[in-house]
Motif scaffolding. Structure first.
Motif, PDB file in Angstrom:
ATOM      1  N   ARG A  66       0.828  -1.200   0.000  1.00 39.79           N
ATOM      2  CA  ARG A  66       0.000   0.000   0.000  1.00 39.79           C
ATOM      3  C   ARG A  66       0.866   1.256   0.000  1.00 39.79           C
ATOM      4  O   ARG A  66       0.497   2.296   0.533  1.00 39.79           O
ATOM      5  CB  ARG A  66      -0.963   0.004   1.196  1.00 39.79           C
ATOM      6  CG  ARG A  66      -2.235  -0.791   0.920  1.00 39.79           C
ATOM      7  CD  ARG A  66      -3.054  -0.126  -0.183  1.00 39.79           C
ATOM      8  NE  ARG A  66      -4.228  -0.905  -0.571  1.00 39.79           N
ATOM      9  CZ  ARG A  66      -4.282  -1.719  -1.592  1.00 39.79           C
ATOM     10  NH1 ARG A  66      -3.194  -1.922  -2.327  1.00 39.79           N
ATOM     11  NH2 ARG A  66      -5.385  -2.364  -1.907  1.00 39.79           N
ATOM     12  N   HIS A  95      -7.860   7.611  -0.731  1.00 45.86           N
ATOM     13  CA  HIS A  95      -9.247   7.487  -1.203  1.00 45.86           C
ATOM     14  C   HIS A  95      -9.427   6.261  -2.086  1.00 45.86           C
ATOM     15  O   HIS A  95     -10.337   5.444  -1.871  1.00 45.86           O
ATOM     16  CB  HIS A  95      -9.652   8.747  -1.970  1.00 45.86           C
ATOM     17  CG  HIS A  95     -11.006   8.667  -2.604  1.00 45.86           C
ATOM     18  ND1 HIS A  95     -11.207   8.194  -3.895  1.00 45.86           N
ATOM     19  CD2 HIS A  95     -12.250   8.962  -2.117  1.00 45.86           C
ATOM     20  CE1 HIS A  95     -12.485   8.215  -4.171  1.00 45.86           C
ATOM     21  NE2 HIS A  95     -13.153   8.683  -3.122  1.00 45.86           N
ATOM     22  N   ASP A  96      -8.552   6.102  -3.083  1.00 45.54           N
ATOM     23  CA  ASP A  96      -8.724   5.025  -4.070  1.00 45.54           C
ATOM     24  C   ASP A  96      -8.512   3.646  -3.441  1.00 45.54           C
ATOM     25  O   ASP A  96      -9.194   2.680  -3.801  1.00 45.54           O
ATOM     26  CB  ASP A  96      -7.742   5.208  -5.228  1.00 45.54           C
ATOM     27  CG  ASP A  96      -8.060   6.437  -6.062  1.00 45.54           C
ATOM     28  OD1 ASP A  96      -9.140   7.024  -5.859  1.00 45.54           O
ATOM     29  OD2 ASP A  96      -7.218   6.820  -6.902  1.00 45.54           O
ATOM     30  N   TRP A  97      -7.544   3.550  -2.526  1.00 42.84           N
ATOM     31  CA  TRP A  97      -7.227   2.256  -1.908  1.00 42.84           C
ATOM     32  C   TRP A  97      -8.014   2.016  -0.622  1.00 42.84           C
ATOM     33  O   TRP A  97      -7.860   0.979   0.006  1.00 42.84           O
ATOM     34  CB  TRP A  97      -5.737   2.169  -1.607  1.00 42.84           C
ATOM     35  CG  TRP A  97      -4.861   2.231  -2.818  1.00 42.84           C
ATOM     36  CD1 TRP A  97      -5.209   1.959  -4.101  1.00 42.84           C
ATOM     37  CD2 TRP A  97      -3.469   2.592  -2.839  1.00 42.84           C
ATOM     38  NE1 TRP A  97      -4.121   2.124  -4.933  1.00 42.84           N
ATOM     39  CE2 TRP A  97      -3.043   2.505  -4.185  1.00 42.84           C
ATOM     40  CE3 TRP A  97      -2.556   2.971  -1.857  1.00 42.84           C
ATOM     41  CZ2 TRP A  97      -1.723   2.797  -4.571  1.00 42.84           C
ATOM     42  CZ3 TRP A  97      -1.252   3.266  -2.234  1.00 42.84           C
ATOM     43  CH2 TRP A  97      -0.847   3.174  -3.580  1.00 42.84           C
ATOM     44  N   LYS A  98      -8.818   3.023  -0.239  1.00 46.20           N
ATOM     45  CA  LYS A  98      -9.587   2.932   1.009  1.00 46.20           C
ATOM     46  C   LYS A  98      -8.671   2.608   2.194  1.00 46.20           C
ATOM     47  O   LYS A  98      -8.912   1.688   2.980  1.00 46.20           O
ATOM     48  CB  LYS A  98     -10.695   1.869   0.888  1.00 46.20           C
ATOM     49  CG  LYS A  98     -11.741   2.217  -0.163  1.00 46.20           C
ATOM     50  CD  LYS A  98     -12.811   1.147  -0.255  1.00 46.20           C
ATOM     51  CE  LYS A  98     -13.943   1.564  -1.177  1.00 46.20           C
ATOM     52  NZ  LYS A  98     -13.485   1.883  -2.552  1.00 46.20           N
ATOM     53  N   GLU A 119      -1.441   9.961   4.215  1.00 40.97           N
ATOM     54  CA  GLU A 119      -1.211  10.647   2.946  1.00 40.97           C
ATOM     55  C   GLU A 119       0.190  11.261   2.851  1.00 40.97           C
ATOM     56  O   GLU A 119       0.697  11.522   1.756  1.00 40.97           O
ATOM     57  CB  GLU A 119      -2.264  11.741   2.727  1.00 40.97           C
ATOM     58  CG  GLU A 119      -2.248  12.866   3.744  1.00 40.97           C
ATOM     59  CD  GLU A 119      -3.008  12.544   5.027  1.00 40.97           C
ATOM     60  OE1 GLU A 119      -3.082  13.422   5.895  1.00 40.97           O
ATOM     61  OE2 GLU A 119      -3.533  11.416   5.142  1.00 40.97           O
ATOM     62  N   LYS A 150      -5.077  10.987  -2.775  1.00 45.08           N
ATOM     63  CA  LYS A 150      -5.711  10.192  -3.831  1.00 45.08           C
ATOM     64  C   LYS A 150      -5.563   8.697  -3.518  1.00 45.08           C
ATOM     65  O   LYS A 150      -6.524   7.924  -3.655  1.00 45.08           O
ATOM     66  CB  LYS A 150      -5.081  10.505  -5.183  1.00 45.08           C
ATOM     67  CG  LYS A 150      -5.724   9.742  -6.346  1.00 45.08           C
ATOM     68  CD  LYS A 150      -5.096  10.135  -7.669  1.00 45.08           C
ATOM     69  CE  LYS A 150      -5.809   9.479  -8.851  1.00 45.08           C
ATOM     70  NZ  LYS A 150      -5.840   8.012  -8.760  1.00 45.08           N
ATOM     71  N   PHE A 151      -4.363   8.283  -3.091  1.00 49.70           N
ATOM     72  CA  PHE A 151      -4.155   6.873  -2.768  1.00 49.70           C
ATOM     73  C   PHE A 151      -5.014   6.447  -1.586  1.00 49.70           C
ATOM     74  O   PHE A 151      -5.582   5.351  -1.574  1.00 49.70           O
ATOM     75  CB  PHE A 151      -2.679   6.621  -2.453  1.00 49.70           C
ATOM     76  CG  PHE A 151      -1.777   6.680  -3.660  1.00 49.70           C
ATOM     77  CD1 PHE A 151      -2.265   6.409  -4.927  1.00 49.70           C
ATOM     78  CD2 PHE A 151      -0.438   7.012  -3.520  1.00 49.70           C
ATOM     79  CE1 PHE A 151      -1.438   6.456  -6.045  1.00 49.70           C
ATOM     80  CE2 PHE A 151       0.401   7.056  -4.624  1.00 49.70           C
ATOM     81  CZ  PHE A 151      -0.101   6.784  -5.895  1.00 49.70           C
TER      82      PHE A 151
END
Length: 217
Positions: A135, A202-205, A171, A199-200
């Protein structure tokens, strides 16, 4: 009959007890603050049975972390390489060098090289390497600029506060998965890091646990 002791001595026992408690509190507070990984382990740099330069192998030769630490992206633990991994190269390179005698002996006997562990968390702490590196958390976040080290030393405290700083603001630490093992990678700016990191997240939860049960299982 005149008093033998002056009146102020009536409060002397209370004052003595208060001073003892204050002194005891100071000692306990000092030990609690300073006897933590931040002060007792950062800079730990033991002598290893074989001198291994990450600067040479990673920084100059460009070996990927996963070549030696094979299961770092698939397991809870990052394995220490066995002698067979070393001998893949050193059966030809410096094959008879005296400095590598412990490696050759380990390879022949099957007994592991007695490496001294540097980065170690207590038994009551749960940490999964694969979850972090998959991640976008790079090795350098916990191990420092290890690709530049001639001798590995502990760079971060690995304390609860250190972990929570990342869990509360992931983040600030996430990078593209393709750059996790590129230890020289840097974001273009702090703003770029924040935008990319958000962004990561959000996109990767990404929802790192902040409760006790997240790390103490």
């Amino acid at each position: 009959m005149a008093n033998i002791f002056p009146k102020w001595t009536n409060t002397a026992p209370l004052k003595i007890v208060a001073c003892v408690l204050l002194l005891l509190g100071t000692v306990v507070g000092g030990v609690t603050y300073y006897a933590t990984p931040k002060w007792t382990e950062v800079g730990f740099q033991p002598i290893q049975p074989v001198a291994f330069s990450h600067n040479l192998h990673v920084g100059q030769l460009g070996l990927d972390c996963r070549y030696c630490h094979t299961y770092v992206d698939r397991s809870e633990h990052s394995n220490v390489p066995g002698a067979n991994t070393c001998m893949n190269c050193h059966n030809q390179v410096l094959a008879n060098d005296a400095r590598l005698a412990p490696i050759r002996e380990s390879f022949d006997s099957g007994q592991p090289v007695p490496w001294v562990r540097i980065h170690d968390t207590p038994d009551y702490v749960y940490f999964n390497h694969s979850v972090h590196v998959n991640r976008g958390v790079s090795c350098v976040e916990c191990h420092g600029q290890i690709n530049e080290m001639e001798v590995v030393s502990q760079q971060q405290p690995l304390s609860m506060a250190f972990c929570l700083d990342c869990h509360r603001n992931p983040e600030n630490f996430l990078r593209p998965p393709s750059e996790v093992y590129n230890l020289d990678w840097k974001p273009e700016s702090a703003t770029a890091q924040l935008e990319m990191g958000e962004k990561f997240v959000h996109d990767w939860k990404v929802q790192p646990p902040e409760s006790c049960s997240g790390c103490h299982r």
